[in-house]
Design a protein around this motif. Structure first.
Motif, PDB file in Angstrom:
ATOM      1  N   VAL A   4       0.866  -1.191   0.000  1.00 48.73           N
ATOM      2  CA  VAL A   4       0.000   0.000   0.000  1.00 48.73           C
ATOM      3  C   VAL A   4       0.896   1.232   0.000  1.00 48.73           C
ATOM      4  O   VAL A   4       1.827   1.323   0.805  1.00 48.73           O
ATOM      5  CB  VAL A   4      -0.916   0.003   1.253  1.00 48.73           C
ATOM      6  CG1 VAL A   4      -1.709   1.295   1.325  1.00 48.73           C
ATOM      7  CG2 VAL A   4      -1.856  -1.184   1.227  1.00 48.73           C
ATOM      8  N   ALA A   5       0.626   2.182  -0.921  1.00 54.13           N
ATOM      9  CA  ALA A   5       1.406   3.431  -0.963  1.00 54.13           C
ATOM     10  C   ALA A   5       0.647   4.509  -0.201  1.00 54.13           C
ATOM     11  O   ALA A   5      -0.544   4.716  -0.443  1.00 54.13           O
ATOM     12  CB  ALA A   5       1.620   3.858  -2.404  1.00 54.13           C
ATOM     13  N   ILE A   6       1.344   5.193   0.697  1.00 54.33           N
ATOM     14  CA  ILE A   6       0.690   6.210   1.545  1.00 54.33           C
ATOM     15  C   ILE A   6       1.427   7.532   1.384  1.00 54.33           C
ATOM     16  O   ILE A   6       2.622   7.619   1.659  1.00 54.33           O
ATOM     17  CB  ILE A   6       0.707   5.757   3.026  1.00 54.33           C
ATOM     18  CG1 ILE A   6      -0.131   4.484   3.164  1.00 54.33           C
ATOM     19  CG2 ILE A   6       0.150   6.861   3.921  1.00 54.33           C
ATOM     20  CD1 ILE A   6       0.138   3.743   4.431  1.00 54.33           C
ATOM     21  N   CYS A   7       0.693   8.532   0.903  1.00 51.31           N
ATOM     22  CA  CYS A   7       1.279   9.874   0.754  1.00 51.31           C
ATOM     23  C   CYS A   7       0.443  10.828   1.592  1.00 51.31           C
ATOM     24  O   CYS A   7      -0.390  11.578   1.082  1.00 51.31           O
ATOM     25  CB  CYS A   7       1.292  10.276  -0.714  1.00 51.31           C
ATOM     26  SG  CYS A   7       2.232  11.777  -1.012  1.00 51.31           S
ATOM     27  N   LEU A   8       0.618  10.727   2.910  1.00 45.62           N
ATOM     28  CA  LEU A   8      -0.178  11.508   3.869  1.00 45.62           C
ATOM     29  C   LEU A   8       0.722  12.007   4.984  1.00 45.62           C
ATOM     30  O   LEU A   8       1.788  11.442   5.232  1.00 45.62           O
ATOM     31  CB  LEU A   8      -1.254  10.605   4.508  1.00 45.62           C
ATOM     32  CG  LEU A   8      -2.407  10.143   3.623  1.00 45.62           C
ATOM     33  CD1 LEU A   8      -3.126   8.981   4.292  1.00 45.62           C
ATOM     34  CD2 LEU A   8      -3.373  11.285   3.375  1.00 45.62           C
ATOM     35  N   ASP A   9       0.261  13.052   5.677  1.00 46.47           N
ATOM     36  CA  ASP A   9       0.983  13.483   6.876  1.00 46.47           C
ATOM     37  C   ASP A   9       0.613  12.559   8.020  1.00 46.47           C
ATOM     38  O   ASP A   9      -0.575  12.305   8.253  1.00 46.47           O
ATOM     39  CB  ASP A   9       0.599  14.921   7.223  1.00 46.47           C
ATOM     40  CG  ASP A   9       1.471  15.919   6.484  1.00 46.47           C
ATOM     41  OD1 ASP A   9       2.670  15.643   6.349  1.00 46.47           O
ATOM     42  OD2 ASP A   9       0.949  16.949   6.033  1.00 46.47           O
ATOM     43  N   PRO A  10       1.608  12.061   8.780  1.00 43.42           N
ATOM     44  CA  PRO A  10       1.333  11.014   9.769  1.00 43.42           C
ATOM     45  C   PRO A  10       1.062  11.535  11.179  1.00 43.42           C
ATOM     46  O   PRO A  10       1.489  10.910  12.143  1.00 43.42           O
ATOM     47  CB  PRO A  10       2.636  10.208   9.738  1.00 43.42           C
ATOM     48  CG  PRO A  10       3.680  11.232   9.461  1.00 43.42           C
ATOM     49  CD  PRO A  10       3.046  12.296   8.631  1.00 43.42           C
ATOM     50  N   TYR A  11       0.373  12.674  11.311  1.00 44.27           N
ATOM     51  CA  TYR A  11       0.292  13.243  12.664  1.00 44.27           C
ATOM     52  C   TYR A  11      -1.076  13.133  13.308  1.00 44.27           C
ATOM     53  O   TYR A  11      -1.180  13.301  14.521  1.00 44.27           O
ATOM     54  CB  TYR A  11       0.747  14.710  12.623  1.00 44.27           C
ATOM     55  CG  TYR A  11       2.180  14.824  12.177  1.00 44.27           C
ATOM     56  CD1 TYR A  11       3.207  14.378  12.994  1.00 44.27           C
ATOM     57  CD2 TYR A  11       2.502  15.321  10.918  1.00 44.27           C
ATOM     58  CE1 TYR A  11       4.528  14.435  12.570  1.00 44.27           C
ATOM     59  CE2 TYR A  11       3.818  15.378  10.494  1.00 44.27           C
ATOM     60  CZ  TYR A  11       4.833  14.927  11.326  1.00 44.27           C
ATOM     61  OH  TYR A  11       6.137  14.974  10.913  1.00 44.27           O
TER      62      TYR A  11
END
Length: 1526
Positions: A1146-1153
């Motif tokens: 799975v590719a994730i392009c998000l801010d992890p906060y």
């Protein structure tokens, strides 16, 4: 000035029976002054009996005229000025009234770069030209006019009177400062770093608060621990809020009385409909009778046609001068004799017929149309060509010279030529050389023009006709003689055809009316191609062998007195001028002693029908009476392209009979009724007569709308003429011709007045006593506002009377109406003088508004000032009205000052709505699939799952982090993550001395360290809080947010990398916050080597696993508690919905906060075992293709991103799809591409993304959105097996009333809404009324309530605000299912059961999110969602890139980002106001134009509107322009 058409003293009743006024006993109709039987009045004032005998005038009628005149004289004496000054006095009186009211208008704020004053030398003075339509100014017109002994009208007297006589109370708190406080720069920095900063800014010391600020307890979706992360207190003294307060106070003043009745517009939106005022004046006179002009006396020696006249004079008197042309020095350039005109015209006729084309196929045959293109300084060549066409029996179409390919109105002229089938254009040598040429020397085809052969008519280029060739001269017949072009209100150009018999009859009628005799000299200043200039200077002059002295426009610009000098020099008997030429002569005459105008017997004023020409006539007479000018010489005339000359005042020898005047009530005129002004002294219009009906013609006036019914005697109507001497058709337009040229007026009983058709003149007026014709306006200048008629010329006159010529150029004013929200709105555009200051201009504008409001009782919707010389012009220099209007509507006018008054003008808004209690309806909820068994349900805690994975699949890669080049920066296997977490746990216990349950702030950039630190906290029994690190380039604004979260979350320790550790203790950090107040900081780059004695296992699944802190779109910082049970349930739901297994990537392009971004980044891989490819969104700024290339390279089936990432790809890669394809980018394997968001799905963005990357294999079904909020981080998420997301169209007006009404796609007011993904397994949803907490049915919009195992367990709060906690996290319905505990999302939406089926065959329930309850704006009793208004505004103009709206003190504030030059900023103000009125029925209070990037966006790509509001009110946005709408 021209403004003086309106008098301010009312005529005493005793003196003027012209009073059809308000009180019953004073009502006297016109009956007795008009014919009451079938008797027609001759123009001589005698009544023609049926037998034809003449009786003398009735003494009664004469008495009336005398009394009327004496009344007018009284006005003039009272004012000791001419009638024209009355208007200025009226305006000053009106302004004084406003001054008493202390009316304050907040001045717009401008950035300094927009205000820079240019020196006078840098400007070219406006082409003082003024054209055929309008007035112009003159070089040096500011020097004043010496006053003659008679007390002439002194322009400067008015100006000084205006300057000193009345000051304005308008406040001018100029705000031309840019920059602002340091906070503004901090805010700007935050906005520049929106992808990193959570857009929190704290002013002053509040960044370092010891105790956090608690948010208000009202908003669902944030609670006791919500800290308002925007500016805590807006300074009351802020310039912006002071201006808004000023605006609010102004708007509180009572407006016009509200209207009572309403009509239903499709749905429940009730728009006010203008009801007739019961007190409005109504016509009471008898029905008028048609007025017949004197008989056209047929003189025996009148020629049978105009060509015959030319032949006669050309052969009998070849040496007689026909036309003298002047050069720009006023010296005679050329004298055309009748002999030359005859021979040259014959030569032209022969060449047209025989030298174009071939003998077998001539290009031009008799009856064909040809264009005449001659410059205004060459009447001789034009005259020769015109008569050449008449002799050849071809039809000339005289037009203006196209100077450039983009001339104002040139395209429409081209359409006319095309429709007339013109293929040949006749022109002069000089003009031909001056036309634009292509590099090959050919004349290019002008835009919209047909292909033309340009034919030069100079004799030297023409062949001599054979001796035996003669033109065939026939008697005048019904063939078309020529076509005159006419520009309509909308800019379209029509061709009016005039037959040969009409041409001849018109010349005869003018000869009789003006008493023309052979060899008289006439001076002509007018355009000889059309209208009065053509009729007198080219046609009638030849019939009578007169000598025309033609004054070119270019000479008038240099020497405005030239025409008067030529009258003296040639002892001319007649002069044809416009009121503009008289005005110019007044301004320029100085003390010229040698002027003698006694030779003039007739001064024809071509625009005498214009209501404000009276002022020029009076002023001119006052000054030049001492120079031999007699009063009876001034002869105003009325004309129109369709009816030719409508009426003209006859030159009389009786100087004792003064001209007719009427002082009419402006209020009455707006209702189309003639009333003498009785009470309201300010609001009057003084009109002069334009003489009598033409010989041989019959005239009547008919109602302007509907069937052509005769008006009453005291009613204004459109004048219609029945005569031979009129136009016959609009060329090629039979429908329009029928409506204009074939009108049969009827009486009230429906009987036709005549068997012959009448022609509509386009002039509004009435026939007064003695058969005098009065014109009060033009149909083209008519603006019907709220059922009342206003004339553009009258509005111009009032505007000019406000300190005339001080701030704007006289005659460079355009007045037109635009339709906004079912009514016409008045717009005024004027050219501003370059030397007037911002404050001066603004004061002038506000005073113009006040004057028009007082005098015309109508509000001006928009007043715009543009720089000098920028309005589009007609060829003779007047303003091109339709082009100006077009520029205004397109947003291409580029004004330098704008004042909008929608609050004053718009009185037909929907009625403010009374809230109805929400209807109880059969409620139904929706829920996702129940979670079924999983292989490791025995593990309740994520820490246990990780340990199990480290033992069973130690080398399985869980995380791969990519850098900006797309290569692997680092990766983590199950065992690596486990071991690293153990070391961090040891560090927390030994170095940090932390206990179970202590809070730890994790301040890491997006990456592997963050994940390891999170699991280290779980292993040690601590509660982690992920915090976005401060931006190194922007510490001042991003660090206070970090400090705030650390303090609010009560973190006992702060873990980070070595680099950030240094940053937190740096000198820059010390300047922003108190660095000594940080809790202990642990650096995880230096970890201990040993393992912990034991890994912590929570005793209870409901204990706290982690805290999730986030800033909502309303700017509230809220932390929610996630228990271990909720965390595991959350991961399980996502695993089931997305079918995640260890073999997946799975590719994730998000801010992890925070929210779902954090869960996907840190938790899901450990729970489900799939590999997560991590792409930090900040890396996309250097490489926008990074995310998509990674998806393609790793053959990813599921990917997650945010709206900001999707937008970056759409904008950044739009033009690169071909090169990406060449690099092997392939998206065909993607099953789900989910946008993670907490808002309504952005359909436009997702669709354009799908469309853009369709060529790279992306399936449109793959793109979908998710929905989560503070109480439940993911409620919907499009899975792999569920049906495609559905889109419905709802009525936007119904939504404002919290109703859901489905409509067809494309229907008016339809709003597309996309489903927010499929409801997650184990989630139940119900829609409830946010106020009553009752369940709602599917036709209602309500708050989304959710029941789920992964709901957050509450706000993290220090003080334990229990009421808010229970309201948001444990609400119960007020009736129905009162047992289930629900969490309130704070979002409005609705559920729909679709026709689609789930994987298990069930009907699919779709959730549609409409918007946040916190952000919804209650205006006029209706609920508006900012995104809807913003979408409309973004569509309004190509330069608007982004928009945000919010309310302040019940005013709607619209902030737009401008992608263009600052000069375009003011164009946006009217467009934004219009679109919000049209589509949302709301009046915009303030329009703020800012630079790109000023509207703050959070990491999820959501606008922070409240944050923006606080920045605006604290005056920290450095706006380009702020407009305060009145």
């Amino acid at each position: 000035m021209d403004s003086g058409s309106i008098g301010s003293e009312h005529t005493p009743e005793s003196n003027c029976p012209y009073n059809i006024g308000s009180s019953k006993d004073r009502q006297k109709t016109f009956d007795r002054y008009f014919m009451t039987d079938a008797v027609l009045m001759s123009t001589e004032g005698a009544q023609l009996q049926p037998s034809g005998e003449c009786k003398p005038k009735s003494p009664r009628r004469f008495h009336f005229t005398t009394m009327m005149v004496s009344a007018v004289e009284k006005i003039e004496r009272t004012n000791s000025l001419s009638v024209s000054d009355v208007h200025t006095e009226a305006v000053q009186a009106a302004l004084a009234k406003h001054k008493e009211r202390k009316m304050a208008v907040p001045m717009p704020s401008k950035r300094r770069s927009l205000v820079v004053q240019t020196s006078m030398d840098a400007y070219t003075p406006p082409d003082t030209s003024s054209g055929s339509e309008d007035e112009g100014s003159v070089q040096g017109d500011s020097q004043g006019t010496p006053t003659s002994s008679q007390g002439s009208i002194n322009m400067e007297h008015w100006i000084s009177q205006a300057i000193h006589g009345s000051t304005t109370s308008t406040t001018s708190s100029s705000s031309t400062q840019s920059g602002g406080s340091g906070a503004a720069h901090r805010l700007a920095d935050v906005m520049a770093q929106t992808h990193i900063g959570e857009c929190l800014a704290l002013t002053g010391e509040q960044g370092a608060l010891g105790a956090p600020l608690l948010a208000s307890a009202h908003s669902p979706g944030c609670g006791g621990s919500c800290v308002h992360a925007s500016f805590p207190g807006v300074p009351v003294s802020s310039r912006v809020s002071a201006k808004i307060q000023q605006l609010v106070n102004t708007l509180k003043r009572p407006k016009r009385p509200p209207l009572r009745e309403f009509f239903v517009d499709d749905f429940e939106e009730l728009l006010e409909v203008q009801q007739p005022d019961p007190n409005q004046p109504k016509p009471e006179g008898a029905q008028m009778l048609a007025m017949r002009g004197e008989q056209l006396g047929v003189v025996t020696n009148w020629p049978p046609s105009l060509e015959a006249a030319l032949q006669r004079w050309g052969t009998i008197s070849p040496k007689a001068p026909c036309l003298t042309t002047m050069d720009t020095n006023g010296k005679p350039l050329y004298i055309l004799t009748y002999g030359k005109l005859w021979t040259r015209s014959m030569k032209v006729a022969y060449n047209i017929l025989h030298k174009l084309g071939t003998k077998q196929e001539p290009m031009v045959r008799p009856g064909d149309r040809v264009a005449l293109v001659f410059p205004n300084n060459d009447p001789a060549a034009s005259m020769v060509a015109f008569y050449g066409c008449l002799l050849a029996e071809v039809v000339p179409v005289p037009i203006e010279v196209p100077l450039t390919r983009k001339d104002a109105g040139s395209q429409q002229i081209g359409f006319l030529l095309g429709s007339c089938g013109v293929t040949v254009a006749l022109t002069s040598d000089a003009c031909h050389k001056g036309l634009p040429k292509s590099p090959t020397g050919e004349i290019p085809q002008f835009k919209g023009w047909p292909k033309l052969l340009w034919f030069v008519t100079e004799s030297k280029h023409l062949s001599k006709p054979p001796r035996d060739w003669f033109p065939h001269i026939k008697d005048a017949n019904n063939d078309t003689a020529y076509i005159e072009y006419k520009t309509c209100k909308d800019g379209s150009v029509l061709g009016v055809t005039v037959t040969r018999i009409a041409l001849l009859t018109h010349c005869q009628a003018l000869t009789q009316a003006c008493g023309y005799t052979e060899a008289e000299t006439i001076v002509n200043v007018l355009d000889f191609k059309k209208d009065v200039g053509l009729w007198h200077g080219i046609l009638t002059s030849v019939m009578n062998m007169m000598h025309v002295i033609s004054i070119p426009y270019s000479l008038m610009k240099v020497n405005p007195l030239s025409w008067i000098q030529k009258v003296c020099q040639y002892k001319a008997k007649v002069a044809c001028v416009k009121s503009r030429d008289m005005h110019w002569a007044l301004v320029a005459h100085r003390d010229q002693r040698d002027i003698n105008l006694s030779s003039l017997r007739m001064l024809i004023v071509a625009d005498g029908a214009n209501p404000w020409s009276i002022s020029s006539c009076d002023a001119f007479l006052n000054v030049f009476q001492s120079k031999g000018l007699r009063q009876e010489v001034i002869c105003p005339c009325a004309s129109s392209p369709e009816a030719l000359t409508v009426a003209i005042r006859r030159p009389t020898d009786d100087s004792n009979q003064p001209p007719g005047r009427g002082v009419l009530s402006m209020h009455g005129l707006t209702y189309g009724v003639i009333r003498v002004d009785s009470e309201e002294k300010l609001s009057v219009l003084t009109v002069q007569d334009v003489g009598l009906v033409m010989p041989g013609a019959i005239m009547c006036s008919v109602k302007p709308d509907g069937i052509p019914q005769l008006c009453r005697t005291d009613e204004i109507g459109e004048l219609c003429v029945c005569a031979i001497a009129t136009g016959t058709s609009y060329y090629g337009l039979s429908g329009m011709t029928k409506n204009t040229f074939e009108v049969f007026p009827v009486t009230s009983s429906g009987a036709p007045v005549s068997e012959y058709p009448f022609v509509r003149t386009g002039l509004l007026g009435f026939i007064g006593p003695g058969g005098l014709v009065f014109v009060v306006g033009k149909m083209d200048g008519l603006m019907v506002v709220s059922g009342r008629r206003h004339n553009a010329d009258d509005i111009v006159a009032t505007a000019l009377a406000v300190e005339p010529m001080k701030f704007v150029y006289r005659g460079r004013i355009a007045v037109f109406s635009v339709t906004v929200l079912h009514d016409e709105r008045i717009v005024i555009v004027a050219e501003q003088r370059p030397d007037s200051t911002e404050e001066d201009s603004f004061q002038w504008m506000s005073r113009v508004l006040q004057a028009i409001d007082s005098i015309h009782q109508v509000g001006v919707y928009c007043l715009a000032l543009v720089p000098a010389n920028t309005l589009p012009k007609t060829p003779l220099g007047g303003i091109h009205l339709s082009e100006t209007k077009q520029l205004f509507l397109e947003g291409s006018l580029h004004p330098c000052n704008v004042l909008m008054c929608p609050h004053t003008c718009v009185t037909n808004l929907p009625k403010p709505r009374q809230k109805q209690p929400g209807a109880a309806a059969p409620a139904w909820g929706a829920w996702g699939l129940e979670p079924n068994g999983c292989a490791f349900l025995q593990f309740l805690f994520l820490s246990e799952v990780l340990q199990w994975r480290a033992q069973t699949t130690p080398d399985h890669v869980l995380y791969t982090l990519l850098n900006c080049r797309g290569t692997i920066a680092s990766s983590l296997t199950c065992v690596q993550l486990h071991k690293r977490a153990e070391k961090i746990a040891v560090m927390l216990m030994e170095r940090g001395h932390l206990q179970d349950g202590d809070h730890v702030a994790l301040v890491y950039p997006p990456g592997i360290d963050l994940i390891a630190a999170f699991y280290g906290c779980l292993y040690a029994g601590c509660v982690p809080i992920t915090v976005r690190p401060p931006h190194p380039q922007n510490i001042a604004t991003t660090l206070p947010t970090v400090k705030m979260i650390v303090e609010v979350s009560r973190s006992a320790c702060l873990m980070t990398t070595q680099l950030i550790c240094k940053l937190l203790r740096s000198r820059e950090a010390a300047a922003a916050v108190d660095v000594r107040a940080w809790p202990p900081i642990l650096d995880t780059d230096d970890l201990p080597k040993k393992r912990p004695a034991q890994i912590y296992k929570p005793s209870n699944p409901d204990t706290l696993a982690y805290l999730d802190f986030s800033v909502s779109t309303t700017g509230m910082l809220a932390g929610v508690k996630m228990s271990h049970a909720a965390t595991s349930a959350f991961c399980r739901s996502i695993k089931l919905q997305c079918e995640l297994y260890p073999s997946r990537e799975v590719a994730i392009c998000l801010d992890p906060y925070c929210g779902l971004g954090f869960v996907l980044w840190c938790l899901c891989s450990v729970y489900s075992g799939h590999q997560s490819i991590l792409i930090p969104p900040s890396e996309l700024e250097t490489n926008p293709a990074l995310w998509l290339l990674a998806v393609s390279q790793y053959k990813v089936r599921d990917t997650f991103c945010s709206y900001s990432v999707m937008e970056l790809c759409t904008k950044g890669l739009g033009s690169q799809t071909e090169s990406l394809k060449a690099r092997g980018l392939d998206l065909s394997r993607v099953r789900t591409c989910v946008v993670v968001a907490e808002e309504r799905p952005r359909i436009a963005l997702t669709q354009s993304f799908s469309k853009l990357f369709k060529d790279l294999g992306l399936h449109p079904r793959a793109v979908s959105t998710s929905f989560g909020c503070r109480v439940n981080l993911a409620i919907c998420l499009q899975g792999t097996s569920g049906p495609d997301p559905t889109t419905v169209y709802v009525d936007m007006r119904a939504l404002r009333h919290d109703r859901v009404r489905l409509v067809e796609r494309g229907s008016p007011h339809s709003l597309p809404l996309m489903e927010s993904g499929k409801i997650l397994p184990g989630v139940r949803i119900i829609i409830a009324n946010p106020e009553t907490k009752g369940p709602l049915g599917d036709s209602h919009l309500g708050e989304i309530w959710v029941h789920s195992a992964h709901n957050a367990s509450g706000y993290f709060t220090i003080y334990g605000d229990e009421s808010l906690q229970s309201d948001h996290f444990s609400s119960r319905l007020s009736f129905g299912d009162t047992q289930t505990v629900w969490a309130r999302t704070g979002y409005l939406g609705f559920l729909r059961r679709t026709e689609l089926t789930d994987a298990n065959g069930e009907r699919h329930d779709a959730l549609y999110v409409v918007g946040a309850l916190d952000e919804a704006m209650e205006l006029r009793g209706m609920r508006y969602h900012p995104i809807d208004i913003e979408t409309s505004v973004i569509r309004a103009h190509k330069s608007v890139t982004e928009c945000a709206v919010f309310t302040w003190t019940n005013l709607l504030v619209v902030v737009v980002e401008l992608d263009g030059s600052e000069q375009e900023a003011l164009d946006l103000v009217p467009l934004v106001t219009n679109v919000v009125l049209e589509e949302h029925y709301l009046v915009v209070g303030v329009v703020v134009v800012v630079d790109i990037g000023v509207i703050p966006i959070n990491s999820r790509g959501e606008k922070q509107r409240m944050h923006l509001r606080d920045g605006f009110l604290a005056d920290q946005l450095d706006p380009i322009y702020v407009a305060y709408n009145m």
